[in-house]
Design a protein around this motif. Structure first.
Motif, PDB file in Angstrom:
ATOM      1  N   THR A 197       0.860  -1.175   0.000  1.00  0.00           N
ATOM      2  CA  THR A 197       0.000   0.000   0.000  1.00  0.00           C
ATOM      3  C   THR A 197       0.905   1.238   0.000  1.00  0.00           C
ATOM      4  O   THR A 197       2.116   1.136   0.246  1.00  0.00           O
ATOM      5  CB  THR A 197      -0.874   0.033   1.264  1.00  0.00           C
ATOM      6  N   PRO A 198       0.335   2.412  -0.241  1.00  0.00           N
ATOM      7  CA  PRO A 198       1.160   3.637  -0.155  1.00  0.00           C
ATOM      8  C   PRO A 198       1.817   3.800   1.228  1.00  0.00           C
ATOM      9  O   PRO A 198       2.964   4.248   1.321  1.00  0.00           O
ATOM     10  CB  PRO A 198       0.162   4.757  -0.436  1.00  0.00           C
ATOM     11  N   GLU A 199       1.124   3.414   2.285  1.00  0.00           N
ATOM     12  CA  GLU A 199       1.711   3.501   3.628  1.00  0.00           C
ATOM     13  C   GLU A 199       2.872   2.517   3.778  1.00  0.00           C
ATOM     14  O   GLU A 199       3.896   2.839   4.381  1.00  0.00           O
ATOM     15  CB  GLU A 199       0.643   3.230   4.692  1.00  0.00           C
ATOM     16  N   HIS A 200       2.716   1.320   3.228  1.00  0.00           N
ATOM     17  CA  HIS A 200       3.815   0.350   3.239  1.00  0.00           C
ATOM     18  C   HIS A 200       5.037   0.933   2.537  1.00  0.00           C
ATOM     19  O   HIS A 200       6.166   0.792   3.015  1.00  0.00           O
ATOM     20  CB  HIS A 200       3.424  -0.948   2.523  1.00  0.00           C
ATOM     21  N   LEU A 201       4.809   1.558   1.393  1.00  0.00           N
ATOM     22  CA  LEU A 201       5.923   2.111   0.630  1.00  0.00           C
ATOM     23  C   LEU A 201       6.657   3.205   1.404  1.00  0.00           C
ATOM     24  O   LEU A 201       7.888   3.315   1.317  1.00  0.00           O
ATOM     25  CB  LEU A 201       5.432   2.640  -0.717  1.00  0.00           C
ATOM     26  N   LYS A 202       5.929   3.990   2.174  1.00  0.00           N
ATOM     27  CA  LYS A 202       6.572   5.009   3.014  1.00  0.00           C
ATOM     28  C   LYS A 202       7.464   4.355   4.066  1.00  0.00           C
ATOM     29  O   LYS A 202       8.605   4.786   4.280  1.00  0.00           O
ATOM     30  CB  LYS A 202       5.522   5.884   3.695  1.00  0.00           C
ATOM     31  N   ASP A 203       6.934   3.329   4.721  1.00  0.00           N
ATOM     32  CA  ASP A 203       7.729   2.630   5.737  1.00  0.00           C
ATOM     33  C   ASP A 203       8.945   1.955   5.116  1.00  0.00           C
ATOM     34  O   ASP A 203      10.050   2.030   5.668  1.00  0.00           O
ATOM     35  CB  ASP A 203       6.875   1.593   6.466  1.00  0.00           C
TER      36      ASP A 203
END
Length: 117
Positions: A22-28
């Motif tokens: 997800t976009p949040e996964h990619l940030k992490d």
């Protein structure tokens, strides 16, 4: 982790399916990889910083950003192995290839930990 094998359907779903971040996964993942690169630079270009400091930063970040799952435990194992190799008495540079492999494994398993939750 239990010594009992989970149902094959659970194993199949977790390990053979396509992991879509997800976009949040990619940030992490991006944050973890930034700290991973800092450690890489500190190890292989010592003028870039103290590897122990960068190792501890990455370790703390993994504990913070990776869910408490088998993948995080594997990430920590590889990261601790990097530290142990670097602390070997004598010339650790003869183990550079092993250290690099453990570093890459830590990065890859951290990605899996974040995505697989």
């Amino acid at each position: 982790m239990s010594g009992h094998l989970p149902p094959i359907s659970d194993l199949r779903a977790r390990h053979t399916g396509w992991d879509k971040p997800t976009p949040e996964h990619l940030k992490d993942i991006g944050t973890i990889e930034f700290f991973w690169r800092n450690l890489f630079e500190a190890i292989f270009h010592p003028e870039q910083g103290n590897w122990q400091y960068h190792w501890q930063q990455l370790y703390n970040l993994i504990l913070e950003r990776c869910p408490d799952n088998d993948e995080r435990r594997t990430t920590i194992f590889y990261l601790e192995t990097v530290k142990n190799c670097l602390k070997i008495e004598g010339d650790w540079k003869k183990y550079w290839k092993r250290i690099l492999i453990y570093m890459e494994n830590a990065r890859d398993w951290a990605r899996k930990s974040v995505i697989r939750e």
